[in-house]
Design a protein around this motif. Sequence first.
Motif, PDB file in Angstrom:
ATOM      1  N   GLN A 290      31.576  24.398  41.250  1.00 18.91           N
ATOM      2  CA  GLN A 290      31.806  25.442  40.253  1.00 18.91           C
ATOM      3  C   GLN A 290      31.006  25.165  38.988  1.00 18.91           C
ATOM      4  N   LYS A 291      30.923  23.906  38.614  1.00 23.37           N
ATOM      5  CA  LYS A 291      30.178  23.546  37.405  1.00 23.37           C
ATOM      6  C   LYS A 291      28.716  23.937  37.523  1.00 23.37           C
ATOM      7  N   GLU A 292      28.142  23.780  38.718  1.00 19.94           N
ATOM      8  CA  GLU A 292      26.741  24.138  38.907  1.00 19.94           C
ATOM      9  C   GLU A 292      26.516  25.631  38.708  1.00 19.94           C
ATOM     10  N   TYR A 293      27.464  26.431  39.166  1.00 14.60           N
ATOM     11  CA  TYR A 293      27.354  27.874  38.952  1.00 14.60           C
ATOM     12  C   TYR A 293      27.339  28.184  37.452  1.00 14.60           C
ATOM     13  N   ILE A 294      28.243  27.560  36.713  1.00 13.76           N
ATOM     14  CA  ILE A 294      28.339  27.821  35.273  1.00 13.76           C
ATOM     15  C   ILE A 294      27.123  27.276  34.547  1.00 13.76           C
ATOM     16  N   ASP A 295      26.637  26.113  34.957  1.00 16.09           N
ATOM     17  CA  ASP A 295      25.419  25.569  34.349  1.00 16.09           C
ATOM     18  C   ASP A 295      24.246  26.521  34.557  1.00 16.09           C
ATOM     19  N   HIS A 312      27.392  41.277  36.096  1.00 12.02           N
ATOM     20  CA  HIS A 312      27.225  41.847  37.434  1.00 12.02           C
ATOM     21  C   HIS A 312      25.914  41.358  38.062  1.00 12.02           C
ATOM     22  N   GLU A 313      24.838  41.368  37.259  1.00 14.10           N
ATOM     23  CA  GLU A 313      23.530  40.924  37.732  1.00 14.10           C
ATOM     24  C   GLU A 313      23.561  39.445  38.111  1.00 14.10           C
ATOM     25  N   LEU A 314      24.158  38.627  37.259  1.00 15.25           N
ATOM     26  CA  LEU A 314      24.231  37.193  37.525  1.00 15.25           C
ATOM     27  C   LEU A 314      25.080  36.894  38.757  1.00 15.25           C
ATOM     28  N   ALA A 315      26.177  37.635  38.908  1.00 16.32           N
ATOM     29  CA  ALA A 315      27.038  37.448  40.080  1.00 16.32           C
ATOM     30  C   ALA A 315      26.256  37.741  41.356  1.00 16.32           C
ATOM     31  N   GLY A 316      25.412  38.780  41.298  1.00 13.70           N
ATOM     32  CA  GLY A 316      24.587  39.112  42.447  1.00 13.70           C
ATOM     33  C   GLY A 316      23.604  38.016  42.787  1.00 13.70           C
ATOM     34  N   MET A 317      23.005  37.420  41.754  1.00 14.56           N
ATOM     35  CA  MET A 317      22.058  36.310  41.972  1.00 14.56           C
ATOM     36  C   MET A 317      22.731  35.140  42.673  1.00 14.56           C
ATOM     37  N   LEU A 318      23.983  34.897  42.309  1.00 12.09           N
ATOM     38  CA  LEU A 318      24.707  33.729  42.811  1.00 12.09           C
ATOM     39  C   LEU A 318      25.483  34.004  44.090  1.00 12.09           C
ATOM     40  N   GLY A 319      25.500  35.278  44.510  1.00 17.42           N
ATOM     41  CA  GLY A 319      26.231  35.613  45.716  1.00 17.42           C
ATOM     42  C   GLY A 319      27.734  35.569  45.533  1.00 17.42           C
ATOM     43  N   LEU A 320      28.193  35.827  44.312  1.00 21.22           N
ATOM     44  CA  LEU A 320      29.621  35.823  44.000  1.00 21.22           C
ATOM     45  C   LEU A 320      30.059  37.218  43.565  1.00 21.22           C
ATOM     46  N   SER A 321      31.356  37.469  43.596  1.00 23.18           N
ATOM     47  CA  SER A 321      31.854  38.735  43.064  1.00 23.18           C
ATOM     48  C   SER A 321      31.908  38.632  41.541  1.00 23.18           C
ATOM     49  N   PRO A 323      34.269  39.720  39.380  1.00 22.54           N
ATOM     50  CA  PRO A 323      35.556  39.219  38.861  1.00 22.54           C
ATOM     51  C   PRO A 323      35.715  37.708  39.030  1.00 22.54           C
ATOM     52  N   TYR A 324      35.236  37.199  40.183  1.00 22.43           N
ATOM     53  CA  TYR A 324      35.379  35.759  40.418  1.00 22.43           C
ATOM     54  C   TYR A 324      34.528  34.964  39.441  1.00 22.43           C
ATOM     55  N   LEU A 325      33.281  35.394  39.229  1.00 17.07           N
ATOM     56  CA  LEU A 325      32.411  34.676  38.297  1.00 17.07           C
ATOM     57  C   LEU A 325      32.971  34.751  36.881  1.00 17.07           C
ATOM     58  N   SER A 326      33.547  35.902  36.516  1.00 12.23           N
ATOM     59  CA  SER A 326      34.137  36.065  35.183  1.00 12.23           C
ATOM     60  C   SER A 326      35.285  35.076  34.980  1.00 12.23           C
ATOM     61  N   LEU A 327      36.148  34.986  35.985  1.00 16.15           N
ATOM     62  CA  LEU A 327      37.286  34.064  35.900  1.00 16.15           C
ATOM     63  C   LEU A 327      36.807  32.623  35.890  1.00 16.15           C
ATOM     64  N   LEU A 328      35.824  32.334  36.737  1.00 15.39           N
ATOM     65  CA  LEU A 328      35.279  30.984  36.827  1.00 15.39           C
ATOM     66  C   LEU A 328      34.661  30.562  35.504  1.00 15.39           C
ATOM     67  N   PHE A 337      32.563  35.332  29.300  1.00 18.84           N
ATOM     68  CA  PHE A 337      31.107  35.417  29.390  1.00 18.84           C
ATOM     69  C   PHE A 337      30.550  36.250  28.238  1.00 18.84           C
ATOM     70  N   ARG A 338      31.193  37.366  27.941  1.00 19.11           N
ATOM     71  CA  ARG A 338      30.725  38.261  26.876  1.00 19.11           C
ATOM     72  C   ARG A 338      30.720  37.547  25.527  1.00 19.11           C
ATOM     73  N   ASP A 339      31.811  36.837  25.225  1.00 17.90           N
ATOM     74  CA  ASP A 339      31.886  36.128  23.943  1.00 17.90           C
ATOM     75  C   ASP A 339      30.854  35.006  23.867  1.00 17.90           C
ATOM     76  N   TYR A 340      30.637  34.323  24.984  1.00 11.79           N
ATOM     77  CA  TYR A 340      29.641  33.243  25.012  1.00 11.79           C
ATOM     78  C   TYR A 340      28.249  33.792  24.735  1.00 11.79           C
ATOM     79  N   LEU A 341      27.923  34.918  25.368  1.00 14.28           N
ATOM     80  CA  LEU A 341      26.610  35.530  25.194  1.00 14.28           C
ATOM     81  C   LEU A 341      26.411  35.988  23.752  1.00 14.28           C
ATOM     82  N   ILE A 342      27.441  36.607  23.186  1.00 13.35           N
ATOM     83  CA  ILE A 342      27.352  37.061  21.789  1.00 13.35           C
ATOM     84  C   ILE A 342      27.166  35.869  20.863  1.00 13.35           C
TER      85      ILE A 342
END
Length: 397
Positions: A290-295, A312-321, A323-328, A337-342
């Motif tokens: 999981q850490k590798e996905y977030i890194d 959505h785009e990043l989830a597609g790159m990683l082959g994840l849904s 909602p799952y990537l958001s929770l992860l 994710f939104r707050d981190y990006l801002i």
Amino acid sequence: MNKREIWKKLKKQLKANQHLIGVAAGSGLTGRYAEKGGADFILALSSGKFRQMGVSSLAGYLPFSNSNEIVMDFGLKELLPIIKNIPIIFGLMATDPTIDLKSYIALIKEKGFAGINNYPTIGLIDGKYREALEEADISYDKEVEAISIANGLDLFTVAFVFNKTQAIQMTKAGADVICVHFGLTKGGMLGAKYVQTLQSAKNLATEIFEECQKINPNIIKMIYGGPVSKPVDVQFMYNGTDIHGYIGGSVFERIPSEQAILHVTQSFKQTNDIKYEQLIQRIIDGFNTQKEYIDFVKKYISLHYNEEITLHELAGMLGLSRPYLSLLFKTEVGISFRDYLIDYRINRAIEILKEKKVPLTIVSEMVGYPDYAQFSKIFKKRTGMSPKEYVKTNINP
């Protein structure tokens, strides 16, 4: 295996939507288990043997030993006797001035190797040293000549290329596989410090393969090294491209050995604290954690914060849904994710404001906000003041 049989087997894999995997091996142990793991072919490279000795792959480029003799020796003793179901490709240093190229390639075929690969390759050398080598007729053209000779002898050929010109040369020479070489593999304890980013590597591969496709639509397209060192990296390279596969050396041989030996030794040293089976499982799982996905997401933001980025785009790159990537992401990082990006964009804007005098509208665009009004609103919400007020208070008091 002859060339026709190899082609038939690899094309069958591709038709079944299975990407190809080549493993650059330096020992029979690596070759044996790479075959069991599903590798489609083995590259016998001198750098692989040096990796087994615990030194950098670059040792294959230095006059410690004769590269071709090393490959011939361990290839005959360790690979050919035990690997029967997949082809073994000889890593040929075509620029060796002490061999007759045509005779030596004929010998490679006679000994039972299925093909050749141009390695060590002059393509990894640049600067004045490269110029001096070229003047002495130790050039990439020799590698192209080797691929052409091998093609004429009905050997399977895997060509490392570094740019479009070389790719065109190798394709015209009859290479069966064009493999874009991104440089030394990062990661582990002996990896190169400087590597291309994944996105720039992907762009380079796409440009090169477009040229190859024009000459030979049936060419097999693969990638090697550089920033591509984990399954998630390879998946990123595959997404949106027609790349057929991946060749790895350190990622299959050096890095796993480093991690396994280090941690298993520690487990025996601390038998009261670490359970061996659990440790091995963590090592196995560690290549897709999981850490590798977030890194990956964090790294992507650091490289593309000035562009439109969606979860959505990043989830597609990683082959994840999504909602799952958001929770992860929120679980691992502590904020959405939104707050981190801002936060990343606003912090970068502040850095730019401190570094140089740039119009605020330009700063807004530089950090991914083409709409200045939106940028100003978000900036004020995060810092408590508008960009103009921030500059007046903190930059030009």
